[in-house]
Design a protein around this motif. Structure first.
Motif, PDB file in Angstrom:
ATOM      1  N   VAL A  19      -8.559  -3.390  -0.603  1.00 55.74           N
ATOM      2  CA  VAL A  19      -7.515  -2.596  -1.274  1.00 55.74           C
ATOM      3  C   VAL A  19      -6.478  -3.466  -1.965  1.00 55.74           C
ATOM      4  N   LEU A  20      -6.449  -4.755  -1.658  1.00 56.97           N
ATOM      5  CA  LEU A  20      -5.464  -5.657  -2.257  1.00 56.97           C
ATOM      6  C   LEU A  20      -6.164  -6.780  -3.015  1.00 56.97           C
ATOM      7  N   SER A  21      -5.607  -7.113  -4.165  1.00 58.26           N
ATOM      8  CA  SER A  21      -6.030  -8.316  -4.882  1.00 58.26           C
ATOM      9  C   SER A  21      -5.118  -9.461  -4.434  1.00 58.26           C
ATOM     10  N   ALA A  22      -5.663 -10.675  -4.365  1.00 54.95           N
ATOM     11  CA  ALA A  22      -4.869 -11.808  -3.888  1.00 54.95           C
ATOM     12  C   ALA A  22      -5.290 -13.087  -4.598  1.00 54.95           C
TER      13      ALA A  22
ATOM     14  N   LEU B 261       0.815  -1.208   0.000  1.00 54.65           N
ATOM     15  CA  LEU B 261       0.000   0.000   0.000  1.00 54.65           C
ATOM     16  C   LEU B 261       0.855   1.266   0.000  1.00 54.65           C
ATOM     17  N   ALA B 262       2.065   1.177   0.537  1.00 54.32           N
ATOM     18  CA  ALA B 262       2.962   2.334   0.558  1.00 54.32           C
ATOM     19  C   ALA B 262       3.708   2.511  -0.760  1.00 54.32           C
ATOM     20  N   GLY B 263       3.534   1.560  -1.692  1.00 57.30           N
ATOM     21  CA  GLY B 263       4.231   1.641  -2.967  1.00 57.30           C
ATOM     22  C   GLY B 263       5.674   1.191  -2.902  1.00 57.30           C
ATOM     23  N   ASP B 264       6.055   0.477  -1.835  1.00 59.40           N
ATOM     24  CA  ASP B 264       7.431   0.005  -1.690  1.00 59.40           C
ATOM     25  C   ASP B 264       7.658  -1.355  -2.334  1.00 59.40           C
ATOM     26  N   ALA B 265       6.611  -1.954  -2.892  1.00 60.80           N
ATOM     27  CA  ALA B 265       6.725  -3.242  -3.581  1.00 60.80           C
ATOM     28  C   ALA B 265       5.625  -3.311  -4.625  1.00 60.80           C
ATOM     29  N   ASP B 266       5.904  -4.060  -5.700  1.00 57.14           N
ATOM     30  CA  ASP B 266       4.912  -4.242  -6.762  1.00 57.14           C
ATOM     31  C   ASP B 266       3.976  -5.409  -6.465  1.00 57.14           C
ATOM     32  N   ALA B 267       4.500  -6.423  -5.791  1.00 55.37           N
ATOM     33  CA  ALA B 267       3.693  -7.594  -5.425  1.00 55.37           C
ATOM     34  C   ALA B 267       4.349  -8.245  -4.218  1.00 55.37           C
TER      35      ALA B 267
ATOM     36  N   VAL C 279      -0.795 -19.286   1.882  1.00 53.79           N
ATOM     37  CA  VAL C 279       0.092 -18.324   1.216  1.00 53.79           C
ATOM     38  C   VAL C 279      -0.580 -17.862  -0.071  1.00 53.79           C
ATOM     39  N   ALA C 280      -0.447 -16.578  -0.380  1.00 53.01           N
ATOM     40  CA  ALA C 280      -1.077 -16.012  -1.571  1.00 53.01           C
ATOM     41  C   ALA C 280      -0.143 -14.997  -2.220  1.00 53.01           C
ATOM     42  N   LEU C 281      -0.392 -14.750  -3.505  1.00 54.26           N
ATOM     43  CA  LEU C 281       0.248 -13.639  -4.205  1.00 54.26           C
ATOM     44  C   LEU C 281      -0.691 -12.457  -4.122  1.00 54.26           C
ATOM     45  N   ALA C 282      -0.198 -11.311  -3.646  1.00 53.51           N
ATOM     46  CA  ALA C 282      -1.044 -10.127  -3.474  1.00 53.51           C
ATOM     47  C   ALA C 282      -0.386  -8.918  -4.117  1.00 53.51           C
ATOM     48  N   TRP C 283      -1.232  -7.960  -4.528  1.00 56.37           N
ATOM     49  CA  TRP C 283      -0.743  -6.711  -5.108  1.00 56.37           C
ATOM     50  C   TRP C 283      -1.843  -5.663  -4.939  1.00 56.37           C
ATOM     51  N   PRO C 284      -1.504  -4.378  -5.004  1.00 55.19           N
ATOM     52  CA  PRO C 284      -2.529  -3.340  -4.859  1.00 55.19           C
ATOM     53  C   PRO C 284      -3.546  -3.428  -5.994  1.00 55.19           C
ATOM     54  N   GLU C 285      -4.806  -3.427  -5.652  1.00 58.11           N
ATOM     55  CA  GLU C 285      -5.861  -3.576  -6.662  1.00 58.11           C
ATOM     56  C   GLU C 285      -5.794  -2.469  -7.702  1.00 58.11           C
ATOM     57  N   ALA C 286      -5.373  -1.278  -7.300  1.00 58.82           N
ATOM     58  CA  ALA C 286      -5.314  -0.146  -8.225  1.00 58.82           C
ATOM     59  C   ALA C 286      -4.019  -0.105  -9.025  1.00 58.82           C
ATOM     60  N   ALA C 287      -3.160  -1.073  -8.863  1.00 57.10           N
ATOM     61  CA  ALA C 287      -1.854  -1.065  -9.545  1.00 57.10           C
ATOM     62  C   ALA C 287      -1.562  -2.426 -10.172  1.00 57.10           C
ATOM     63  N   THR C 288      -2.504  -2.905 -10.984  1.00 57.24           N
ATOM     64  CA  THR C 288      -2.306  -4.172 -11.688  1.00 57.24           C
ATOM     65  C   THR C 288      -1.568  -3.869 -12.989  1.00 57.24           C
ATOM     66  N   THR C 289      -0.247  -3.820 -12.942  1.00 57.89           N
ATOM     67  CA  THR C 289       0.577  -3.449 -14.091  1.00 57.89           C
ATOM     68  C   THR C 289       0.837  -4.650 -14.985  1.00 57.89           C
TER      69      THR C 289
ATOM     70  N   SER D  52       1.341 -18.139 -23.552  1.00 56.53           N
ATOM     71  CA  SER D  52      -0.042 -18.028 -23.118  1.00 56.53           C
ATOM     72  C   SER D  52      -0.536 -16.599 -23.279  1.00 56.53           C
ATOM     73  N   THR D  53      -1.787 -16.445 -23.720  1.00 52.35           N
ATOM     74  CA  THR D  53      -2.379 -15.116 -23.859  1.00 52.35           C
ATOM     75  C   THR D  53      -3.130 -14.706 -22.611  1.00 52.35           C
ATOM     76  N   ARG D  54      -3.091 -15.539 -21.551  1.00 52.51           N
ATOM     77  CA  ARG D  54      -3.850 -15.227 -20.342  1.00 52.51           C
ATOM     78  C   ARG D  54      -3.020 -14.461 -19.318  1.00 52.51           C
ATOM     79  N   GLY D  55      -1.798 -14.052 -19.716  1.00 56.72           N
ATOM     80  CA  GLY D  55      -0.992 -13.265 -18.802  1.00 56.72           C
ATOM     81  C   GLY D  55      -1.408 -11.813 -18.859  1.00 56.72           C
ATOM     82  N   ARG D  56      -0.524 -10.956 -19.341  1.00 57.19           N
ATOM     83  CA  ARG D  56      -0.883  -9.555 -19.444  1.00 57.19           C
ATOM     84  C   ARG D  56      -1.937  -9.357 -20.537  1.00 57.19           C
ATOM     85  N   THR D  57      -2.680  -8.283 -20.440  1.00 60.65           N
ATOM     86  CA  THR D  57      -3.771  -8.016 -21.360  1.00 60.65           C
ATOM     87  C   THR D  57      -3.235  -7.780 -22.760  1.00 60.65           C
ATOM     88  N   GLN D  58      -3.844  -8.430 -23.749  1.00 57.99           N
ATOM     89  CA  GLN D  58      -3.427  -8.282 -25.126  1.00 57.99           C
ATOM     90  C   GLN D  58      -4.135  -7.086 -25.757  1.00 57.99           C
TER      91      GLN D  58
END
Length: 259
Positions: free
Chosen positions: A68-71, A51-57, A172-182, A199-205
């Motif tokens: 506030v977080l996606s997981a 949430l502080a922007g000190d990590a991407d995930a 255990v989960a992978l989490a990242w800020p919901e507003a920062a899905t890069t 795979s085309t299911r990674g980043r948005t095409q």
């Protein structure tokens, strides 16, 4: 140096006991031009760093604040009790909470298990960290209940562990800020989910533009015309129906001369 001149990077933090090595290796193979910075932080600090922007995930221990977080949950760990190697519970393959009724069960301040009622007898003071609690177990002062990965992380030759049934577990989960899905976050999601590099299911095409659609349609039309021409040959030079493709004998049909 301007912002556009800065090379992209990916900052991943993880809770103690989590083993991110296999995913980091895949990242380095697929994205060698994007360095991944890996930092271990206390489990309770992972969400705050995101949430502080000190990590991407982050590889976190659930629960996290889903507002506030996606997981994405990855796996759930077995819970074990850590004891000295000569402890009585080592005589069994699995321990129940009732087996610990007379034991001093240490409860460190950084515990990641959501207990309703801790088994055994409580200690007068809570150790500051899991590492401190392990030292007390080695000194013969109580036992410790932790996820299996933390028992392995703090392994000592004079200690061992046994599975503890009917105990809370840590996921255990992978989490990242919901507003920062890069795009880089999408890349890492694909890696932890085991997707292939194609795979085309990674980043948005990106969607094709109208001009790209027209160019693609034009190439398809040209390709179809070429195939039709190859099948019939140049215009006006195809076989006539009924000829069978055999040249006509010029001598057929001429009258014979008299002898």
């Amino acid at each position: 140096m301007t912002g556009s001149d800065v090379s992209p990077s990916f900052r991943l933090v993880y809770a103690p006991g989590v083993m991110p090595g296999k995913w980091v290796r895949v990242w380095n193979e697929r994205l060698p031009g994007v360095p991944l910075t890996l930092t271990q932080v206390p489990a309770a600090e992972t969400g705050g760093m995101l949430l502080a922007g000190d990590a991407d995930a982050a590889l976190v221990r659930l629960p996290v604040d889903r507002t506030v977080l996606s997981a994405i949950p990855l796996y759930t760990e077995q819970t074990v009790v850590v004891v000295p190697k000569d402890h009585l519970v080592t005589a069994v393959d699995e321990v129940s909470p009732e087996d610990l009724a007379d034991e001093l069960v240490l409860h460190p301040l950084d515990d990641v298990l959501a207990w309703e009622t801790l088994p055994g007898k409580p200690a007068l003071e809570r150790p500051a960290t899991t590492a401190d609690a392990v030292e007390l177990v080695a000194a013969g002062i109580g036992v410790l209940v932790v996820p299996l990965s933390l028992a392995r992380l703090h392994h000592r030759k004079d200690l061992t562990h046994r599975p503890l049934k009917d105990a809370p577990e840590s996921s255990v989960a992978l989490a990242w800020p919901e507003a920062a899905t890069t795009d880089l976050v999408e890349d890492f999601i694909g890696i932890v989910r085991g997707r292939t590099v194609n795979s085309t299911r990674g980043r948005t095409q990106p969607r094709p533009s109208a001009q790209e659609k027209q160019e693609k349609a034009g190439r398809a039309d040209k390709g179809g015309a070429g195939r039709r021409q190859a099948a019939g040959g140049p215009a006006g030079r195809g076989r006539r129906k009924g000829t069978g493709g055999t040249p006509k004998d010029p001598r057929r049909g001429k009258p014979r001369r008299g002898s």
